[in-house]
Design an enzyme around this catalytic site. Structure first.
Site, PDB file in Angstrom:
ATOM      1  N   ASN A 136     -15.598   4.346   0.573  1.00 30.09           N
ATOM      2  CA  ASN A 136     -15.697   4.434  -0.881  1.00 30.09           C
ATOM      3  C   ASN A 136     -16.553   5.613  -1.342  1.00 30.09           C
ATOM      4  O   ASN A 136     -16.119   6.383  -2.216  1.00 30.09           O
ATOM      5  CB  ASN A 136     -16.228   3.136  -1.460  1.00 30.09           C
TER       6      ASN A 136
ATOM      7  N   ARG B  99     -12.701  -3.649 -17.884  1.00 26.20           N
ATOM      8  CA  ARG B  99     -12.043  -4.724 -18.619  1.00 26.20           C
ATOM      9  C   ARG B  99     -12.976  -5.891 -18.897  1.00 26.20           C
ATOM     10  O   ARG B  99     -12.536  -6.899 -19.453  1.00 26.20           O
ATOM     11  CB  ARG B  99     -10.824  -5.214 -17.829  1.00 26.20           C
TER      12      ARG B  99
ATOM     13  N   ASN C 103     -16.026  -0.170 -12.544  1.00 30.43           N
ATOM     14  CA  ASN C 103     -16.984  -1.082 -11.913  1.00 30.43           C
ATOM     15  C   ASN C 103     -16.652  -1.341 -10.454  1.00 30.43           C
ATOM     16  O   ASN C 103     -17.325  -2.135  -9.792  1.00 30.43           O
ATOM     17  CB  ASN C 103     -17.058  -2.399 -12.677  1.00 30.43           C
TER      18      ASN C 103
ATOM     19  N   TYR D 242      -5.774   7.561  -6.960  1.00 33.62           N
ATOM     20  CA  TYR D 242      -6.219   7.285  -5.597  1.00 33.62           C
ATOM     21  C   TYR D 242      -6.062   5.818  -5.228  1.00 33.62           C
ATOM     22  O   TYR D 242      -6.453   5.396  -4.134  1.00 33.62           O
ATOM     23  CB  TYR D 242      -7.672   7.723  -5.411  1.00 33.62           C
ATOM     24  N   GLY D 243      -5.489   5.023  -6.129  1.00 33.18           N
ATOM     25  CA  GLY D 243      -5.312   3.604  -5.846  1.00 33.18           C
ATOM     26  C   GLY D 243      -4.153   3.048  -6.635  1.00 33.18           C
ATOM     27  O   GLY D 243      -3.587   3.714  -7.511  1.00 33.18           O
TER      28      GLY D 243
ATOM     29  N   VAL E 275     -15.979   2.536  -5.655  1.00 29.24           N
ATOM     30  CA  VAL E 275     -15.703   3.965  -5.826  1.00 29.24           C
ATOM     31  C   VAL E 275     -16.162   4.422  -7.207  1.00 29.24           C
ATOM     32  O   VAL E 275     -16.815   5.459  -7.356  1.00 29.24           O
ATOM     33  CB  VAL E 275     -14.207   4.273  -5.628  1.00 29.24           C
TER      34      VAL E 275
ATOM     35  N   TYR F 274       0.823  -1.210   0.000  1.00 29.83           N
ATOM     36  CA  TYR F 274       0.000   0.000   0.000  1.00 29.83           C
ATOM     37  C   TYR F 274       0.853   1.253   0.000  1.00 29.83           C
ATOM     38  O   TYR F 274       0.491   2.261  -0.576  1.00 29.83           O
ATOM     39  CB  TYR F 274      -0.950  -0.001   1.196  1.00 29.83           C
TER      40      TYR F 274
END
Length: 330
Positions: free
Chosen positions: A124, A173, A150, A238-239, A153, A52
């Site tokens: 989220n 995807r 999907n 953000y990820g 968030v 992370y």
């Protein structure tokens, strides 16, 4: 009490263990909460894996940042909570059937809210709303693009954007999620692995380059979004679902002045004023009551079956969240 811990980083199903400890007692201004539902988020899994990248974590540690529980004991000097109150704990370390919290870290759950949906209310949806409101000034009719559309968030971004009249291009995807995103209000959905053709596909779908891109994946996907936005556009990451560092081509950052920003909800909470936090929570509670925040739940597992829950959470092709339930209430 039972709680999940990990003593070293690694695959969640391999390093997570469940331990028994004596029931804790609340101290001054503290309450004891029996958790009913706990969320499993990508950030939890990445933290367990050591990918992370936020801050060094003291081990052993307990994951979990979203929960719903019931106060079953209060310590001296507690003034705003009573036994039986439903609360939404703030902080982390919530994969446990029992928590001790300072009363200010246990805001009351919205009255009448579904417990599972309430447990999912803050992380989220809060991220989605702030990505739309705090990063770039957006007006009705503006276009944005996002990958991992999907995800929870992503779907909240679509719903909030629709309400504000902001139009969305959504990159996924899998063909089987297109219909659900359209139902949420997506203006365009592109099925793509984020390759070189994505920028052209996004611009064709929007009719013009979007001014904002939201990136949950990292790696080459960040660069694909940077190529898709307008000159002097902004990519907010953000990820890091890919587990890779974000890569943006020099031609986009240097010659088109595309800006790359980061967003982390935990950091927002560390720096936001009490008024901003109150406004966000009021907004989320209103949207929860209106049904806008409804999240599909794929399965809920008792804490005793945490390894089954983690295996399920790691599967591809899911269309809903995996949750944990407190053993005392399972």
């Amino acid at each position: 009490m039972k709680k999940a811990i990990f003593r070293r980083h690694g695959a969640p199903t391999e390093v997570i263990e469940l331990v028994d400890e004596p029931d804790p007692q609340p101290g001054p201004k503290e309450v004891r909460v029996r958790t009913r539902f706990m969320t499993i988020n990508p950030a939890d899994l990445l933290s367990i894996e050591g990918r992370y990248g936020a801050e060094p974590m003291d081990l052993p540690a307990t994951p979990g940042v979203g929960a719903y529980g019931i106060v079953d004991a209060v310590g001296p000097e507690v003034t705003r909570l009573a036994v039986g109150d439903a609360v939404l704990p703030v902080g982390g370390g919530f994969w446990a059937d029992t928590l001790i919290l300072h009363e200010r870290m246990a805001p009351k759950a919205p009255v009448g809210a579904d417990p599972q949906q309430a447990a999912l209310m803050r992380a989220n949806p809060g991220t989605a709303w702030l990505l739309l409101t705090d990063m770039v000034a957006l007006s009705e009719g503006d276009w944005i693009v996002q990958n991992a559309a999907n995800s929870n968030v992503g779907r909240m971004v679509i719903r909030f954007a629709r309400e504000r009249g902001i139009r969305t291009v959504n990159v996924v995807r899998r063909d089987d999620v297109v219909g659900a995103l359209k139902d949420d209000g997506a203006d365009a959905v592109i099925v793509s692995d984020g390759g070189d053709e994505l920028a052209q596909s996004v611009r064709e779908a929007a009719g013009a380059p979007p001014k904002l891109a939201l990136d949950a994946i990292g790696g080459a996907s960040t660069g694909a979004l940077a190529a898709a936005v307008a000159d002097r556009g902004t990519v907010v990451t953000y990820g890091l679902l890919s587990g890779e560092d974000h890569r943006v081509a020099a031609r986009d950052m240097v010659f088109r002045d595309v800006r790359l920003r980061g967003f982390w909800l935990f950091d927002w909470y560390r720096t936001a004023t009490p008024e901003k936090m109150r406004d966000l929570h009021t907004f989320l509670e209103d949207k929860l009551a209106a049904g806008v925040l409804h999240t599909e739940i794929d399965a809920a597992y008792p804490l005793d079956r945490i390894h089954d829950a983690l295996s399920h959470a790691a599967r591809g092709g899911r269309n809903g969240k995996i949750m944990l339930t407190g053993d005392k209430d399972a």
